[in-house]
Design an enzyme around this catalytic site. Sequence first.
Site, PDB file in Angstrom:
ATOM      1  N   GLU A 196       0.817  -1.205   0.000  1.00 29.50           N
ATOM      2  CA  GLU A 196       0.000   0.000   0.000  1.00 29.50           C
ATOM      3  C   GLU A 196       0.861   1.270   0.000  1.00 29.50           C
ATOM      4  O   GLU A 196       1.522   1.582   0.989  1.00 29.50           O
ATOM      5  CB  GLU A 196      -0.933  -0.008   1.211  1.00 29.50           C
ATOM      6  CG  GLU A 196      -1.945  -1.146   1.200  1.00 29.50           C
ATOM      7  CD  GLU A 196      -1.441  -2.444   1.809  1.00 29.50           C
ATOM      8  OE1 GLU A 196      -0.274  -2.476   2.243  1.00 29.50           O
ATOM      9  OE2 GLU A 196      -2.212  -3.420   1.838  1.00 29.50           O
ATOM     10  N   GLU A 317      -7.927  -6.332  -2.147  1.00 29.93           N
ATOM     11  CA  GLU A 317      -7.366  -7.269  -1.173  1.00 29.93           C
ATOM     12  C   GLU A 317      -8.122  -7.120   0.120  1.00 29.93           C
ATOM     13  O   GLU A 317      -8.347  -6.015   0.608  1.00 29.93           O
ATOM     14  CB  GLU A 317      -5.876  -6.988  -0.953  1.00 29.93           C
ATOM     15  CG  GLU A 317      -5.205  -7.930   0.037  1.00 29.93           C
ATOM     16  CD  GLU A 317      -3.715  -7.633   0.177  1.00 29.93           C
ATOM     17  OE1 GLU A 317      -3.059  -7.372  -0.852  1.00 29.93           O
ATOM     18  OE2 GLU A 317      -3.218  -7.633   1.307  1.00 29.93           O
TER      19      GLU A 317
END
Length: 514
Positions: A196, A317
Amino acid sequence: MVSRRSRFFCLFFLVSSCLFNLSNSDELKVVVKGVTSIAQTDDNFICATLDWWPENKCDYNQCPWGKAGILNLSYKLFAAFNPLRLRIGGSLQDQVYYKVGNYPKNCSNFEKKSDGLFGFSDGCLHMNRWDELHDMFNKTGTFSFNALIGRIPSDENDTTLWVGDWNHYNAKSLMKYTLNKGYKIDSYELVLLGNELCGSGVAAKIKAHQYGNDVKKLKKLVTHMYPNPANRPKILAPGGFYDQKWFQEFLETTGPGVVDGLTHHIYNLGCHVVGVDPTLIDKLQNPFFLSQIAQTFKNVDNDAKLFSPSSGPWVGESGGAYNSGGKTTSHTFVNVGMTSTFNHKVYCRQSLIGGNYGLLNTTSFIPNPDYYGYLKRHKLMGKNVLSITHEGSPYIRTYAHFLLINMDKSTTFDVSVVDDLNMYAEGVASVEYINPNPDSVDSMHPREEYHLTPKDGNIQSDVLLLNGTPLKLTSSLDIPVMKPKLVDPTLPISVAPQSIVFATLRGFQAPACA
């Protein structure tokens, strides 16, 4: 969500436990608005992820990945989904180089490195392994590029900020190799769905404006290499935790028509403590805690509509608890998620295999309980999402077209379904009782029901029962035939405590699904 056959309707009920006990049996009337849909998913809504983690990826005195990493995996049980959308990526993606030709000179695996991102050195993907991956995943897939190539850590006080332009040449070489081989990739994603980089980031981050410009560069590259729009991979981004200011600046930078899927990650259960969070099971069964994530789903959908209407939101995800999941809960019967009510097109489960949240056992490759739930969703649910409401207990939660959650561990609900065909009035008139009124159903055919329950009533069990029979692989390691229970269609649907029920209703009038 309706089934793929006309005039069929499939409901999905989840009944789990909470701290309160009501009666042992209760009647519940569910109203389904069949005239208009409230959202629509992608044809392949269900997705699973594969990660790069090596065997020595360990957290909290456990090493739950084994040989489940992309560089080692060689199992094909996902073929039962026919097809299953797969996302190939993970936290180490921004440290992966692709060995195409003479670059890079040295191509080695990930190694422990104290000062490396996530504690590992850079790694390398050989093209012979890339060939093997395509032999395994020749249907639908998402591949995530290394987004940190060409960048350097900032000299500013914030050491997690990376600056500079993305160097796309290694990615271009991989794409060119893939094209020359005739391989099909459904989606190229600039940043790994797992590393991320948006908002405050995790181990590293990139400013929204810079990231937006790099995604435009990727779009230009893909358009050049795939001139035929019909064969052109989609662009997915940014693949990280939602930060409203960052996401909106990113979308303003890219402009409309660049991002095809606005991806974000969901780990709303937080991180497990010392391997097992003692409160994790309570969070999974607390409707008020689970509801907190709803605003994030709504915000992402609003941002997509406002800044880039062609960018449908995706959950790129989601594994419940991050850092490899909860050891005794993430892979078991109790862990079920949903996103389709909020107009999300795809839901990617972390992971197909690996960590504590794998749909397959990391060492035996035997399906965990969640595998069968996802498989039935994939097989039975269509793409149109209908509105479902009821006036029951606050511990009875209804979601869109297929999900009803009752947070009670002792109550059985006898569910009757009401078909609301009135387009204009709210909750009045023009309702048709699908059951138990025999005149409103196809009484010539029994109702098909799939009751999924945990063995011995233990929602943390690794064994799942279908209509009372344990689900086990056959002697040839194939998925067992999942036959429904045939029920008189004039009777209510009986939903036992701590169970999941799929029910196919024949004769259901839903013009939105015609």
